[in-house]
Design a protein around this motif. Structure first.
Motif, PDB file in Angstrom:
ATOM      1  N   LYS A   1      32.302  38.861  76.679  1.00  0.00           N
ATOM      2  CA  LYS A   1      31.497  37.973  76.487  1.00  0.00           C
ATOM      3  C   LYS A   1      29.585  38.954  76.179  1.00  0.00           C
ATOM      4  O   LYS A   1      28.704  38.105  75.673  1.00  0.00           O
ATOM      5  N   SER A   2      29.693  40.215  76.352  1.00  0.00           N
ATOM      6  CA  SER A   2      28.185  40.906  76.279  1.00  0.00           C
ATOM      7  C   SER A   2      28.154  40.878  74.220  1.00  0.00           C
ATOM      8  O   SER A   2      27.523  40.972  73.700  1.00  0.00           O
ATOM      9  N   ILE A   3      29.267  40.691  73.208  1.00  0.00           N
ATOM     10  CA  ILE A   3      29.001  40.358  72.398  1.00  0.00           C
ATOM     11  C   ILE A   3      28.859  38.998  71.747  1.00  0.00           C
ATOM     12  O   ILE A   3      28.936  38.005  71.642  1.00  0.00           O
ATOM     13  N   GLN A   4      28.028  38.912  70.924  1.00  0.00           N
ATOM     14  CA  GLN A   4      27.188  37.838  69.885  1.00  0.00           C
ATOM     15  C   GLN A   4      27.810  38.141  68.806  1.00  0.00           C
ATOM     16  O   GLN A   4      27.609  38.766  67.998  1.00  0.00           O
ATOM     17  N   ALA A   5      28.669  37.445  68.374  1.00  0.00           N
ATOM     18  CA  ALA A   5      29.445  37.095  67.055  1.00  0.00           C
ATOM     19  C   ALA A   5      28.464  36.484  65.891  1.00  0.00           C
ATOM     20  O   ALA A   5      27.963  35.767  66.280  1.00  0.00           O
ATOM     21  N   ALA A   6      28.562  37.299  64.802  1.00  0.00           N
ATOM     22  CA  ALA A   6      27.741  37.160  63.382  1.00  0.00           C
ATOM     23  C   ALA A   6      27.658  37.315  62.721  1.00  0.00           C
ATOM     24  O   ALA A   6      27.605  38.581  61.475  1.00  0.00           O
ATOM     25  N   PRO A   7      29.126  36.927  62.016  1.00  0.00           N
ATOM     26  CA  PRO A   7      29.777  37.189  60.678  1.00  0.00           C
ATOM     27  C   PRO A   7      28.668  37.893  59.401  1.00  0.00           C
ATOM     28  O   PRO A   7      28.212  36.461  59.413  1.00  0.00           O
ATOM     29  N   ASP A   8      29.118  38.262  58.089  1.00  0.00           N
ATOM     30  CA  ASP A   8      28.037  38.238  57.334  1.00  0.00           C
ATOM     31  C   ASP A   8      29.423  37.832  55.960  1.00  0.00           C
ATOM     32  O   ASP A   8      30.220  37.459  56.317  1.00  0.00           O
ATOM     33  N   ILE A   9      28.193  37.143  55.541  1.00  0.00           N
ATOM     34  CA  ILE A   9      29.199  36.143  55.000  1.00  0.00           C
ATOM     35  C   ILE A   9      29.694  36.514  53.469  1.00  0.00           C
ATOM     36  O   ILE A   9      30.848  35.959  52.890  1.00  0.00           O
ATOM     37  N   GLU A  10      29.171  37.845  53.419  1.00  0.00           N
ATOM     38  CA  GLU A  10      30.330  38.625  52.205  1.00  0.00           C
ATOM     39  C   GLU A  10      31.323  39.405  52.633  1.00  0.00           C
ATOM     40  O   GLU A  10      32.386  39.055  51.798  1.00  0.00           O
ATOM     41  N   ALA A  11      30.930  40.104  54.176  1.00  0.00           N
ATOM     42  CA  ALA A  11      32.240  40.066  54.836  1.00  0.00           C
ATOM     43  C   ALA A  11      33.359  39.258  54.681  1.00  0.00           C
ATOM     44  O   ALA A  11      34.574  39.363  54.433  1.00  0.00           O
ATOM     45  N   TYR A  12      32.563  38.127  55.265  1.00  0.00           N
ATOM     46  CA  TYR A  12      34.129  36.875  55.137  1.00  0.00           C
ATOM     47  C   TYR A  12      34.707  36.653  53.699  1.00  0.00           C
ATOM     48  O   TYR A  12      35.532  36.373  53.844  1.00  0.00           O
ATOM     49  N   LEU A  13      33.875  36.585  53.560  1.00  0.00           N
ATOM     50  CA  LEU A  13      34.512  36.352  51.145  1.00  0.00           C
ATOM     51  C   LEU A  13      35.511  37.421  51.095  1.00  0.00           C
ATOM     52  O   LEU A  13      36.340  37.040  50.492  1.00  0.00           O
ATOM     53  N   GLY A  14      35.465  38.525  51.720  1.00  0.00           N
ATOM     54  CA  GLY A  14      36.294  39.402  51.233  1.00  0.00           C
ATOM     55  C   GLY A  14      37.634  39.284  51.698  1.00  0.00           C
ATOM     56  O   GLY A  14      38.434  39.570  51.386  1.00  0.00           O
ATOM     57  N   PHE A  15      37.180  39.173  53.430  1.00  0.00           N
ATOM     58  CA  PHE A  15      38.443  38.855  54.304  1.00  0.00           C
ATOM     59  C   PHE A  15      39.425  37.917  53.563  1.00  0.00           C
ATOM     60  O   PHE A  15      40.426  37.624  53.960  1.00  0.00           O
ATOM     61  N   VAL A  16      38.481  36.340  53.342  1.00  0.00           N
ATOM     62  CA  VAL A  16      39.602  35.524  52.665  1.00  0.00           C
ATOM     63  C   VAL A  16      40.066  35.813  52.023  1.00  0.00           C
ATOM     64  O   VAL A  16      41.627  34.755  51.525  1.00  0.00           O
ATOM     65  N   MET A  17      40.193  36.422  51.050  1.00  0.00           N
ATOM     66  CA  MET A  17      40.790  36.920  49.692  1.00  0.00           C
ATOM     67  C   MET A  17      41.301  37.617  49.765  1.00  0.00           C
ATOM     68  O   MET A  17      42.941  36.694  49.029  1.00  0.00           O
ATOM     69  N   ASN A  18      40.818  38.508  50.960  1.00  0.00           N
ATOM     70  CA  ASN A  18      42.147  39.221  50.948  1.00  0.00           C
ATOM     71  C   ASN A  18      43.507  38.378  51.214  1.00  0.00           C
ATOM     72  O   ASN A  18      44.797  38.297  51.235  1.00  0.00           O
ATOM     73  N   MET A  19      43.093  37.749  52.027  1.00  0.00           N
ATOM     74  CA  MET A  19      43.798  36.814  52.971  1.00  0.00           C
ATOM     75  C   MET A  19      44.975  35.554  52.008  1.00  0.00           C
ATOM     76  O   MET A  19      45.775  35.801  51.809  1.00  0.00           O
ATOM     77  N   PHE A  20      44.513  34.998  50.786  1.00  0.00           N
ATOM     78  CA  PHE A  20      44.437  34.032  49.957  1.00  0.00           C
ATOM     79  C   PHE A  20      45.639  35.147  49.356  1.00  0.00           C
ATOM     80  O   PHE A  20      46.926  34.400  48.997  1.00  0.00           O
ATOM     81  N   ILE A  21      45.466  35.858  48.758  1.00  0.00           N
ATOM     82  CA  ILE A  21      46.336  36.950  47.909  1.00  0.00           C
ATOM     83  C   ILE A  21      47.583  37.292  48.055  1.00  0.00           C
ATOM     84  O   ILE A  21      48.309  36.916  48.201  1.00  0.00           O
ATOM     85  N   ALA A  22      47.732  37.635  50.075  1.00  0.00           N
ATOM     86  CA  ALA A  22      48.593  37.949  50.655  1.00  0.00           C
ATOM     87  C   ALA A  22      49.350  37.179  50.692  1.00  0.00           C
ATOM     88  O   ALA A  22      50.550  37.009  50.430  1.00  0.00           O
TER      89      ALA A  22
END
Length: 261
Positions: A155-176
């Motif tokens: 609860k003490s962590i404020q989640a704020a993902p970076d858009i470029e890191a998210y794109l890399g994650f999505v691409m890896n998952m899509f390819i996988a």
């Protein structure tokens, strides 16, 4: 004049022009495929637009972020470049049937009729399976993974993902997931090329199940949901590939030579 001819010239005579023609045809088909991608990119850039496409891609993550939380951009040009990358990727996927047709039209004249009966269904099925894998990842896996991850976030962590890191994650998952859904095609090709038999594939079923879970553990995030979501479909598609291999082997078998009279 002498009728003497260099033997080397005789062997090469007439071969230059067909080779050049093949290069010209290859160039033309590459240009057509590239134009198809650019046209689709231009259409998507106009509507719905790069920003809207990225919002659509980020929807599974944003839906599970705490209320009022937004994604961030740590690079100055990321808000401009990342949506453009998404648009280009979407344009390529939209133009993929045209790209594959150009590939098919280039190689088909050099194939036998029984080879054409194998290659064309494999091209179509591999494309559909890749799209199904990507759709399965987007509509089902992402929601479950992000829900699982946010459930473990302190609860003490404020989640704020970076858009470029998210794109890399999505691409890896899509390819996988797209590649994992190609298992039936790989099985069919192995059997058709004579590298494996259907009986041997059935015997190795247990080994493949272990391999599927190991691969899922390596290329997916360290959560049980995404690993099961990748490993279980791979095992099911392996069984589907075994069934399809027998059908394709008979369907694409070369015709028997006519017996000598």
């Amino acid at each position: 004049m002498s009728d003497f001819k260099n033997p080397n010239e005789d062997e090469l005579a007439g071969t230059e022009q067909p080779f050049v023609e093949h290069l010209i045809e290859l160039r033309d088909r590459i240009i057509r495929a590239a134009l198809a991608v650019l046209v689709c990119f231009g259409v998507l850039a106009l509507y719905p637009g790069p920003s809207q496409l990225y919002d659509l891609l980020a929807l599974p993550l944003v839906a599970h972020l705490p209320e009022g939380t937004h994604m961030i951009a740590t690079s100055v040009i990321s808000p401009f470049l990342v949506p453009l990358k998404i648009t280009l990727l979407a344009g390529f996927l939209l133009a993929l049937p045209v790209v594959l047709y150009q590939v098919w039209a280039f190689v088909a004249p050099g194939l036998y009729s029984h080879e054409k009966r194998l290659v064309l269904p494999l091209v179509v099925s591999s494309t559909l399976l890749f799209f199904i894998g990507v759709a399965f990842c987007y509509f089902f896996v992402f929601g479950q993974v992000f829900k699982f991850i946010q459930g473990f976030a302190p609860k003490s962590i404020q989640a704020a993902p970076d858009i470029e890191a998210y794109l890399g994650f999505v691409m890896n998952m899509f390819i996988a997931f797209g590649a994992a859904f190609e298992v039936p095609v790989i099985v069919v090709v192995l059997v058709r090329m004579g590298l494996m038999t259907v009986e041997k594939l059935r015997e190795w079923r247990g080994y493949f199940i272990v391999i599927a879970f190991v691969v899922a553990a390596i290329i997916t995030p360290p959560d049980v949901v995404s690993q099961l979501a990748l490993a279980i479909p791979m095992c099911l598609l392996y069984e589907a590939g075994i069934l399809a291999a027998g059908v394709f082997s008979r369907y694409s078998k070369a015709p028997e030579p006519d017996p000598d009279p």
